[in-house]
Design an enzyme around this catalytic site. Structure first.
Site, PDB file in Angstrom:
ATOM      1  CB  ILE A 192      -8.261  11.690  52.624  1.00 15.99           C
ATOM      2  CG1 ILE A 192      -7.471  10.720  53.509  1.00 15.99           C
ATOM      3  CG2 ILE A 192      -8.948  10.952  51.491  1.00 15.99           C
ATOM      4  CD1 ILE A 192      -8.325  10.009  54.541  1.00 15.99           C
ATOM      5  CB  CYS A 193      -8.047  15.087  47.931  1.00 17.09           C
ATOM      6  SG  CYS A 193      -9.012  16.085  46.806  1.00 17.09           S
ATOM      7  CG  LEU A 194     -13.537  10.926  49.569  1.00 21.40           C
ATOM      8  CD1 LEU A 194     -13.327  10.241  48.219  1.00 21.40           C
ATOM      9  CD2 LEU A 194     -13.545   9.871  50.684  1.00 21.40           C
ATOM     10  CE  LYS A 237     -10.886  18.188  51.068  1.00 23.60           C
ATOM     11  NZ  LYS A 237     -10.000  17.839  49.963  1.00 23.60           N
ATOM     12  CG  ASN A 283      -6.933  11.145  44.778  1.00 27.52           C
ATOM     13  OD1 ASN A 283      -6.970  10.036  44.265  1.00 27.52           O
ATOM     14  ND2 ASN A 283      -7.058  12.268  44.086  1.00 27.52           N
TER      15      ASN A 283
END
Ligand SMILES: [Zn+2]
Ligand SMILES: [Zn+2]
Ligand SMILES: [Zn+2]
Ligand SMILES: [Zn+2]
Ligand SMILES: [Zn+2]
Lengths: 521, 149
Positions: free
Chosen positions: B85-87, B91, B78
């Site tokens: 960072i994909c969190l 978002k 992620n």
């Protein structure tokens, strides 16, 4: 066209897709809607006759969309025994599927309310701004006895300024309206419209209403915004996604824009949406350009020296070894007849066999370019049509001044110009269509129709270049040619629409995998 | 509306009431820009590593989330090559009630629980799904190589 036939076939097709209709065709099934569609064009009233390539549709203005929303809310509100505000949230939550809402509400009322962020009825605790002793706002860290605060039933309390700024960010910056959540961390409660009424003020209120109206149209499968810039109308059409392999639903907005209800692109009849998507992607594809570049140089099959093709002719002669060969298949030229590459229609000669992968790829590229050039040519001409139209207007004025013709009398120029525009648009897409069409006896009829329309168009187009002083004398001829163009276009579109509807077209697998279109119900 | 009060309070708390395994220190010349370190959680392939990151508070913070990027290279499905960072809480699930410290804790938790089904680094996610043990080994090696002080 024989109008009786037209009428019959349209009745058939309407039944066909009206049969699919369920109650979510809701804008249309309201009888008082029929009445206040005041802008239904006269044209439609005078001749209800439809061609088989035409679809039913209606155009709605923002006020109509709003009033219909209000009406639905009112109706469902009395069924559910909920206040209009809560009902509106519930309806938006279930994307305006009122049957589903009523069913689910009857079965699991609490769950539905919870899901929509309405855990308990709002009227027992109407939202209000309060001052709470000992409160400190988690967002701005302000505190004080006189700080105005707000919280919904979830008790995530923040100061009013923060709450308002949060809503402004959501509405203005993020374009959210129907499903704004509580600003509290991990809280799924939707900010209801009563709370919004309290907290959203001024300009933001208008923006919010606008967004809510937009959500309504976005959520309805049978409604679509007109994609023309700054257009405020929405179009309703019963054609569904699953119909799109058999129908090309071109609709005509009040603003004058023709567009496809299926994909919102400009009118692309007779090509189905999926084909259009494929074709546009193909045209954009970089790899195609790369192919094209590499296809301009080759090695001589005899001496392997590099040979560049810089003309249209496929008869190549190697400068080094004087070998004469065919660019397409790399075979010896003397083996070929002279007419096989007749360029009018793309010929895949039965005796012609690509000898290797390179030749096959070259052949498919040639084929693509054949259709692409004609597609692009008509697109280019369609752009020039705008110029033609302007010139037409100018010429009409000149005609009135120099020949004493009245405005009515010069209308034939306007009609001719419009016919040209429309026919070129259709022609353009027939080339994308033909590219993907597998060859059978229908293909020939299609290509004949295409050729007839193209010739009619070029004949009419030619007349526009005549000097002004001759135009008056050409009036009758031009009117005839205009009528002929329109007729050829109708024939082509009717034929194609009928065959598409009955699943009689077959698509080339070697060029695309349009499996959704190949499915015949 | 004094957002700076919020930022000052947060900064104070970060200094006075530090969270073990996490640090965030603002730059002297830009109080919205933080140097961050996150310790790799125990029982994870990042254990023993100290990961550097940069954090920036945009003008409309806390209405919009802080921007965070890892500076230390890390092998994680992620987190991409650029350290992004994909969190969800950074978002769509951002709430203005969240804080720098809670966000950093969420990132630390993400290190302990990689989610290859919602990948940002496709190649890493693929490797993770195909052979988790091998991927964990690679993550360990990267930690050894890049994240040891
Ligand atoms: Zn809440
Ligand atoms: Zn506040
Ligand atoms: Zn329009
Ligand atoms: Zn379409
Ligand atoms: Zn040949």
């Amino acid at each position: 066209m024989d109008s009786d036939d037209d009428f019959n076939s349209s009745q058939m097709s309407d039944e066909e897709f009206m049969g699919d209709q369920d109650s979510d065709m809701s804008l249309g099934d309201d009888s008082d809607y029929q009445d206040d569609v005041g802008f239904e064009t006269q044209d439609k009233d005078i001749k209800p006759t439809k061609h088989s390539y035409e679809v039913e549709f209606k155009v709605f203005n923002p006020a109509e969309i709003q009033s219909h929303q209000d009406k639905q809310v009112e109706e469902v509100s009395s069924i559910l025994g909920q206040e209009p505000e809560a009902t509106a949230i519930l309806l938006r939550h279930l994307r305006w599927n009122k049957e589903r809402l009523i069913d689910r509400y009857m079965e699991q009322q609490n769950e539905v309310l919870e899901d929509a962020g309405l855990g308990e009825t709002l009227h027992t605790h109407p939202p209000r701004i309060e001052q709470v002793p000992g409160f400190a706002c988690d967002i701005c860290c302000e505190d004080g006895e006189d700080l105005d605060t707000f919280a919904m039933k979830c008790e995530h309390r923040f100061c009013v300024d923060c709450y308002k700024q949060y809503l402004q960010t959501k509405i203005k910056d993020e374009g959210e309206a129907a499903r704004i959540r509580c600003p509290g961390d991990a809280c799924n409660r939707i900010v209801d419209s009563k709370s919004l009424q309290l907290l959203v003020t001024g300009d933001l209120k208008n923006r919010y209403q606008e967004l809510l109206t937009r959500t309504y149209v976005d959520d309805k499968e049978n409604l679509r915004w007109c994609p023309a810039p700054n257009c405020v109308y929405a179009v309703q059409c019963p054609v569904k996604d699953r119909d799109l392999k058999k129908i090309v639903p071109t609709v005509h907005c009040e603003c004058g824009h023709f567009f496809c209800f299926g994909c919102s692109q400009n009118d692309h009849q007779p090509a189905p949406c999926a084909l259009v998507k494929k074709w546009m992607k193909k045209c954009e594809d970089d790899s195609e350009t790369a192919n094209w570049i590499s296809a301009n140089t080759k090695e001589c099959p005899k001496c392997a020296s590099t040979i560049e093709k810089n003309g249209g002719c496929n008869h190549m002669t190697c400068r080094k070894c004087r070998n004469e060969f065919c660019w397409m298949c790399m075979g010896v030229w003397s083996e070929h007849g002279t007419s096989w590459y007749n360029c009018n229609r793309f010929e895949e000669k039965s005796g012609f066999e690509a000898r290797d992968a390179q030749a096959k790829s070259r052949q498919s590229l040639e084929r693509y370019l054949h259709y692409y050039n004609r597609y692009a040519n008509h697109e280019q001409s369609a752009k020039l049509d705008k110029d033609i139209y302007l010139k037409t207007e100018k010429k009409m004025t000149q005609l009135q001044n120099t020949t004493g013709m009245s405005w009515i009398e010069v209308q034939f120029m306007d009609s001719a110009s419009q016919a040209l525009q429309q026919c070129r648009q259709t022609l353009k897409w027939t080339y994308a269509f033909a590219y993907y069409l597998a060859r059978n006896n229908l293909t020939e009829i299609f290509e004949d129709n295409q050729k007839d329309l193209e010739m009619a168009v070029e004949n009419l187009s030619e007349m526009f270049e005549k000097p002004i002083d001759q135009l008056k004398g050409l009036k009758v001829e031009m009117m005839d040619k205009t009528a002929y163009c329109n007729k050829r276009r109708i024939i082509l579109l009717e034929d194609t629409a009928d065959n598409l509807k009955s699943g009689r077209f077959f698509w080339c697998f070697q060029f695309m995998l349009l499996d959704m279109m190949l499915t015949i119900d | 509306m004094s957002l700076s009060k919020r930022i000052i309070k947060e900064t104070q708390r970060l200094a006075e009431d530090a969270v073990p395994g996490i640090s965030a220190v603002p730059h002297d010349d830009n109080l919205r820009y933080f140097d961050v370190t996150i310790d790799g959680p125990s029982q994870s392939p990042y254990e023993g590593g100290v990961f550097k990151a940069e954090l920036f508070l945009p003008d409309d913070y806390p209405m919009t989330p802080p921007k965070i990027r890892f500076l230390t290279r890390i092998y994680h499905p992620n987190i991409d090559r650029l350290g992004r960072i994909c969190l969800d809480v950074l978002k769509s699930n951002w709430s203005p009630a969240l804080q720098i410290r809670t966000i950093l804790l969420s990132i630390q938790a993400l290190l302990g629980a990689p989610n290859p089904d919602d990948p940002l680094a496709n190649d890493v996610a693929q490797a993770w799904k195909q052979d988790e043990q091998a991927a964990i080994q690679t993550a360990r090696e990267w930690t050894e190589k890049h994240a040891k002080p």
